[in-house]
Design an enzyme around this catalytic site. Structure first.
Site, PDB file in Angstrom:
ATOM      1  N   TYR B 210       0.859  -1.182   0.000  1.00  0.00           N
ATOM      2  CA  TYR B 210       0.000   0.000   0.000  1.00  0.00           C
ATOM      3  C   TYR B 210       0.893   1.229   0.000  1.00  0.00           C
ATOM      4  O   TYR B 210       1.898   1.260   0.702  1.00  0.00           O
ATOM      5  CB  TYR B 210      -0.878   0.032   1.249  1.00  0.00           C
ATOM      6  CG  TYR B 210      -1.918  -1.049   1.327  1.00  0.00           C
ATOM      7  CD1 TYR B 210      -1.572  -2.327   1.759  1.00  0.00           C
ATOM      8  CD2 TYR B 210      -3.226  -0.811   0.981  1.00  0.00           C
ATOM      9  CE1 TYR B 210      -2.521  -3.332   1.840  1.00  0.00           C
ATOM     10  CE2 TYR B 210      -4.183  -1.807   1.062  1.00  0.00           C
ATOM     11  CZ  TYR B 210      -3.822  -3.061   1.491  1.00  0.00           C
ATOM     12  OH  TYR B 210      -4.758  -4.041   1.573  1.00  0.00           O
ATOM     13  N   HIS B 218      -5.982   2.066  -1.717  1.00  0.00           N
ATOM     14  CA  HIS B 218      -5.953   0.716  -2.258  1.00  0.00           C
ATOM     15  C   HIS B 218      -4.495   0.336  -2.430  1.00  0.00           C
ATOM     16  O   HIS B 218      -3.646   1.196  -2.624  1.00  0.00           O
ATOM     17  CB  HIS B 218      -6.659   0.670  -3.607  1.00  0.00           C
ATOM     18  CG  HIS B 218      -8.137   0.779  -3.500  1.00  0.00           C
ATOM     19  ND1 HIS B 218      -8.894  -0.187  -2.883  1.00  0.00           N
ATOM     20  CD2 HIS B 218      -8.996   1.727  -3.909  1.00  0.00           C
ATOM     21  CE1 HIS B 218     -10.155   0.169  -2.928  1.00  0.00           C
ATOM     22  NE2 HIS B 218     -10.257   1.338  -3.531  1.00  0.00           N
ATOM     23  N   LYS B 249      -4.213  -3.370 -10.044  1.00  0.00           N
ATOM     24  CA  LYS B 249      -2.914  -3.276  -9.380  1.00  0.00           C
ATOM     25  C   LYS B 249      -1.859  -3.749 -10.361  1.00  0.00           C
ATOM     26  O   LYS B 249      -2.174  -4.245 -11.441  1.00  0.00           O
ATOM     27  CB  LYS B 249      -2.881  -4.152  -8.132  1.00  0.00           C
ATOM     28  CG  LYS B 249      -3.992  -3.846  -7.133  1.00  0.00           C
ATOM     29  CD  LYS B 249      -3.905  -4.731  -5.948  1.00  0.00           C
ATOM     30  CE  LYS B 249      -5.183  -4.749  -5.144  1.00  0.00           C
ATOM     31  NZ  LYS B 249      -5.814  -3.473  -4.944  1.00  0.00           N
TER      32      LYS B 249
END
Lengths: 155, 290
Positions: B210, B218, B249
């Site tokens: 993170y 997120h 991601k």
């Protein structure tokens, strides 16, 4: 050396698949093949690259870190002259291969540092390659790999 | 460093506060804390036994004396407070003019209750003799009742005195966490860069990275730590890239660079000798086409 040559021809075979895939399915232009260090840098010796690669220009900018900026710039581009997408390095690999971090690092270390991008005004971006993965049924999928910590684009 | 909060009922944290660990750290987190001398590991059962043994009889007597003293002080102050309140009430009654009417009735009525109270609480407290019968009896009733109700026992709430007697585990102990070298190096590297790392099981990786407080951000990266010469299947790379892109991601592979190259790759490694001992990081995302 015989085994080495066999491997090289195998990698060249992979590259030819990716080459035609890029050219005819994804409409890349200015495609060059890279076999030696001299292909990357004219001053370098003609030592072979660890793996043959492709250098080419995708039809659209491949990687935009800022999604908002991407939409506005593409909207501008449709009206006026479309800015040329950045050239990309493509590394063909076969799905069943296994590479180590050492090999990945070696591939990145041979690539020239990208110039600072002029349009965004940001300082030089990290090196990146497009990994073209070929499976047994000659499907080719493309993944972007960055050298270093690069924030994912959609976040 | 956040650790993972959990109880016996992770979805109902209000319940079962006393069951299990409220916070669990990853092996890498514990090792980093130890390496930075921010934490030590104690052998809980040994420390407990030790703490009990060093609690000598004199300690016990001291603690008991302290408790008795506190309790007596409390009783005394309660008694004074009750008396003060009573006197205040009497003053109030006197000024409002109700006092005189009530006195005869109360004195007649109180006689029996005083006797009762004295039999009930006989010997519980020394009551100074006073001339005014009403005041004495009621104040005594009050104070003795208060005294029973408010006699508080001080419960020690901290274990700080126990903490002094900890036993430090030797470094070779089986309880000292020993995460894999690759994971620990990558963990330390990202931790130093200010990333908050948490276990990655939920996203099918080793760590989630993170960029700040996990409650505010997120995670950006799904981290997989590798040895420098550990082979990574391209299929894993495809899976990782797809996985990361699917949850917005990037999939990250990282490992500590090892300059002592294996023989078959030496030729590639000869040119750059500057970056020894660095962690190299590669981020993978889907290309968006094909």
């Amino acid at each position: 050396m015989a085994a080495d040559d066999g491997e090289t021809s195998h990698l060249r075979g992979l590259r030819s698949i990716v080459l035609s895939n890029l050219e005819y399915q994804h409409y890349w232009t200015d495609i060059k093949t890279l076999d030696t260090l001299a292909d990357l840098d004219q001053n370098a010796q003609a030592d072979p690259l660890s793996r043959p690669m492709i250098y080419g220009r995708p039809p659209d900018q491949l990687y935009n870190p800022e999604p908002a900026a991407a939409t506005t710039s593409s909207a501008d581009a449709s009206q006026s002259q479309k800015p040329a997408a950045e050239m990309e390095y493509v590394l063909p690999v076969h799905l069943t291969e296994k590479l180590t971090l050492r090999q990945w690092a070696a591939i990145f270390d041979t690539l020239p540092t990208p110039p600072p991008s002029t349009a965004a005004g940001s300082d030089g971006r990290e090196k990146r390659i497009v990994v073209a993965v070929i499976s047994g049924d000659s499907t080719v999928v493309y993944y972007i790999m960055h050298d270093g910590i690069v924030k994912p684009r959609q976040n | 460093m956040c650790g993972s909060l959990f109880g016996t009922l992770p979805q109902a944290q209000q319940q079962n506060v006393f069951h299990g660990l409220p916070l669990e750290l990853m092996e890498e987190e514990v090792k980093l804390l130890i390496d930075n001398r921010a934490a030590i590991i104690i052998d809980d059962s040994a420390a407990h036994d030790n703490a009990i043994q060093v609690l000598s009889m004199s300690d016990k007597a001291n603690i008991l004396a302290l408790k008795t003293q506190e309790r007596d002080e409390l009783a005394l102050s309660n008694q004074k407070e009750a008396k003060r309140r009573k006197e205040l009430a009497i003053e109030h009654a006197k000024t409002s003019g109700k006092w005189k009417k009530k006195v005869p009735k109360e004195t007649s009525g109180e006689g029996s209750s005083v006797a009762e109270a004295e039999s009930l609480f006989s010997g519980s407290i020394d009551v100074p003799q006073e001339t005014d019968g009403t005041t004495v009896s009621t104040s005594r009733q009050n104070s003795s009742a208060d005294d029973i109700g408010n006699r508080q026992f001080i419960i020690p709430m901290t274990s700080s005195s126990i903490g002094r007697h900890v036993l430090r585990l030797p470094h070779e102990s089986a309880h000292t966490p020993n995460p894999s070298v690759a994971r620990y190096n990558v963990y330390k590297y990202l931790q130093n860069l200010g990333y908050f790392l948490s276990p990655g099981l939920r996203f099918g990786c080793q760590f989630l990275a993170y960029p700040g407080d996990p409650l505010r951000f997120h995670s950006h990266f799904l981290v997989k730590a590798l040895q420098w010469d550990e082979e990574l299947s391209i299929l894993d790379l495809v899976g990782g890239g797809r996985l990361g892109t699917g949850v917005k991601k990037a999939w990250m592979i990282a490992g500590l660079e090892n300059k002592h190259s294996s023989p078959e790759l030496k030729r590639q490694e000869d040119e750059d000798e500057t970056k020894a001992g660095n962690v190299r990081v590669f981020c993978v995302e889907w290309g968006g086409f094909g």
